[in-house]
Design an enzyme around this catalytic site. Structure first.
Site, PDB file in Angstrom:
ATOM      1  N   HIS A 167       3.636 -11.898  26.122  1.00  0.00           N
ATOM      2  CA  HIS A 167       2.967 -11.091  25.105  1.00  0.00           C
ATOM      3  C   HIS A 167       1.667 -10.493  25.637  1.00  0.00           C
ATOM      4  O   HIS A 167       0.753 -11.217  26.025  1.00  0.00           O
ATOM      5  CB  HIS A 167       2.663 -11.995  23.906  1.00  0.00           C
ATOM      6  CG  HIS A 167       2.100 -11.287  22.729  1.00  0.00           C
ATOM      7  ND1 HIS A 167       0.949 -11.705  22.104  1.00  0.00           N
ATOM      8  CD2 HIS A 167       2.527 -10.204  22.039  1.00  0.00           C
ATOM      9  CE1 HIS A 167       0.692 -10.923  21.067  1.00  0.00           C
ATOM     10  NE2 HIS A 167       1.630  -9.999  21.004  1.00  0.00           N
ATOM     11  N   GLU A 182       5.396  -7.603  27.432  1.00  0.00           N
ATOM     12  CA  GLU A 182       5.214  -6.777  26.238  1.00  0.00           C
ATOM     13  C   GLU A 182       3.849  -6.119  26.317  1.00  0.00           C
ATOM     14  O   GLU A 182       2.902  -6.714  26.845  1.00  0.00           O
ATOM     15  CB  GLU A 182       5.321  -7.658  24.987  1.00  0.00           C
ATOM     16  CG  GLU A 182       5.250  -6.927  23.662  1.00  0.00           C
ATOM     17  CD  GLU A 182       3.855  -6.895  23.048  1.00  0.00           C
ATOM     18  OE1 GLU A 182       3.691  -6.278  21.979  1.00  0.00           O
ATOM     19  OE2 GLU A 182       2.919  -7.472  23.641  1.00  0.00           O
ATOM     20  N   ASP A 241       1.103  -2.784  24.387  1.00  0.00           N
ATOM     21  CA  ASP A 241       0.774  -1.940  23.239  1.00  0.00           C
ATOM     22  C   ASP A 241       0.263  -0.605  23.749  1.00  0.00           C
ATOM     23  O   ASP A 241      -0.598  -0.563  24.633  1.00  0.00           O
ATOM     24  CB  ASP A 241      -0.312  -2.597  22.391  1.00  0.00           C
ATOM     25  CG  ASP A 241       0.064  -3.996  21.941  1.00  0.00           C
ATOM     26  OD1 ASP A 241       0.892  -4.106  21.023  1.00  0.00           O
ATOM     27  OD2 ASP A 241      -0.462  -4.969  22.516  1.00  0.00           O
ATOM     28  N   HIS A 258      -4.311  -3.142  22.501  1.00  0.00           N
ATOM     29  CA  HIS A 258      -3.767  -3.627  21.233  1.00  0.00           C
ATOM     30  C   HIS A 258      -4.532  -3.103  20.031  1.00  0.00           C
ATOM     31  O   HIS A 258      -3.949  -2.541  19.108  1.00  0.00           O
ATOM     32  CB  HIS A 258      -3.760  -5.158  21.197  1.00  0.00           C
ATOM     33  CG  HIS A 258      -3.289  -5.708  19.896  1.00  0.00           C
ATOM     34  ND1 HIS A 258      -4.151  -6.010  18.855  1.00  0.00           N
ATOM     35  CD2 HIS A 258      -2.037  -6.007  19.449  1.00  0.00           C
ATOM     36  CE1 HIS A 258      -3.451  -6.457  17.831  1.00  0.00           C
ATOM     37  NE2 HIS A 258      -2.184  -6.471  18.154  1.00  0.00           N
ATOM     38  N   GLU A 276       5.423  -1.585  22.753  1.00  0.00           N
ATOM     39  CA  GLU A 276       5.117  -1.350  21.340  1.00  0.00           C
ATOM     40  C   GLU A 276       4.281  -0.092  21.170  1.00  0.00           C
ATOM     41  O   GLU A 276       3.207   0.039  21.774  1.00  0.00           O
ATOM     42  CB  GLU A 276       4.376  -2.537  20.732  1.00  0.00           C
ATOM     43  CG  GLU A 276       4.060  -2.303  19.258  1.00  0.00           C
ATOM     44  CD  GLU A 276       3.286  -3.429  18.603  1.00  0.00           C
ATOM     45  OE1 GLU A 276       2.705  -3.193  17.515  1.00  0.00           O
ATOM     46  OE2 GLU A 276       3.245  -4.545  19.174  1.00  0.00           O
TER      47      GLU A 276
END
Length: 289
Positions: free
Chosen positions: A38, A65, A67, A80, A148
């Site tokens: 993450h 992962e 952002d 993020h 994301e």
């Protein structure tokens, strides 16, 4: 151009390649869950930095992962929060620029910021990576990416821009589409736009839609990715019972699990993936496949 018109044009240009069927790492509801780092291995290095990607690779974690947001001058960057306060020294470098929103700063201004000292002195001087820098590092390690699109309502058109960059970086070819790329968002509209623009891209919706709505989501998503606290054996089974846009059962990646007991709990639900700040802890807690 409307997203549906773009999708039709894209499909016509790409022909059969737009109909690629992503191959999941494991069949829905079976096998050992995939472990995803993450924001990179963010328990060990500052989140969403190249250091966090490197640490995930060092730990042997294949999936990371991140952002993605957009600067004032249109550069895609990996962050993020929608502001720079928590993970950079923006308040110190630009004291008169409150509330330090990402969208109010140019890429060059963000590149000046220290994105590592907040985490620890060993990471002083780490920078906020652009998305192309991040992609290069992920590719260097032969890793896979769960990307994301963050706060898409703040950045009209970010879906098309993200796909264009991915294409320029070589991430929309058959090998990447089949097993190395997933695009997700908390915004169903954003995920739907990605699917319409590039139907071959595997997509995920972040959230826990009611079971009655799963068939509607399954027209444009391949995954339903809830918080682990809202998942259950029954909910995961209901998701797996629905076929997604590529003719496969929908998958479930849960977030954010950082301890062994919770990892074993959600694995018992039959989830397909576990997103973790401490991916080594989760991996080591799961039985070998």
């Amino acid at each position: 151009m409307h997203a549906r018109a773009v999708a039709a044009t894209t499909t016509a240009l790409l022909g059969a390649s737009a109909l690629l069927i992503p191959a999941p790492d494991a069949l829905a509801g079976s096998g050992r869950p995939t472990v995803i780092a993450h924001r990179g291995a963010s328990a060990h290095a500052p989140e969403n930095t190249l250091d966090a990607v490197d640490k995930a690779a060092e730990l042997g974690i294949d999936w990371v992962e991140n952002d993605v947001q957009r600067t004032k001058d249109g550069e895609l960057v990996v962050l993020h929060d929608d502001n720079l306060k928590r993970t950079t020294d923006a308040e110190e470098v630009f004291p008169d620029r409150s509330p330090w929103k990402v969208k109010d700063f140019t890429a060059a201004e963000i590149a000046r910021l220290d994105a590592g000292s907040w985490f620890g002195p060993a990471y002083a001087g780490a920078r906020v990576p652009t998305l192309d820098q991040y992609m290069d590092r992920v590719e260097l390690h032969h890793q896979k990416l769960l990307l994301e699109i963050k706060n898409p309502e703040l950045y009209p058109g970010i879906e098309q821009e993200t796909l264009k960059l991915l294409d320029n970086e070589g991430w929309l070819d058959r090998p990447h589409l089949e097993s190395r790329l997933i695009v997700q968002s908390f915004s169903a509209d954003s995920v739907r736009t990605v699917h319409e623009l590039k139907p071959a891209v595997k997509t995920g919706f972040l959230g826990t839609p009611p079971v009655a709505d799963l068939a509607r989501y399954a027209t444009f998503v391949d995954q339903i990715n809830p918080s682990y606290s809202s998942a259950s054996t029954g909910y995961v089974a209901s998701v797996h019972a629905v076929e997604g846009p590529h003719g496969r059962p929908l998958e479930v990646f849960v977030w954010t699990v950082d301890d062994a007991n919770t990892a074993r709990l959600v694995a018992g639900y039959g989830v397909d993936g576990i997103i973790s700040n401490a991916p080594d802890v989760v991996r080591d807690a799961l039985p070998a496949q």
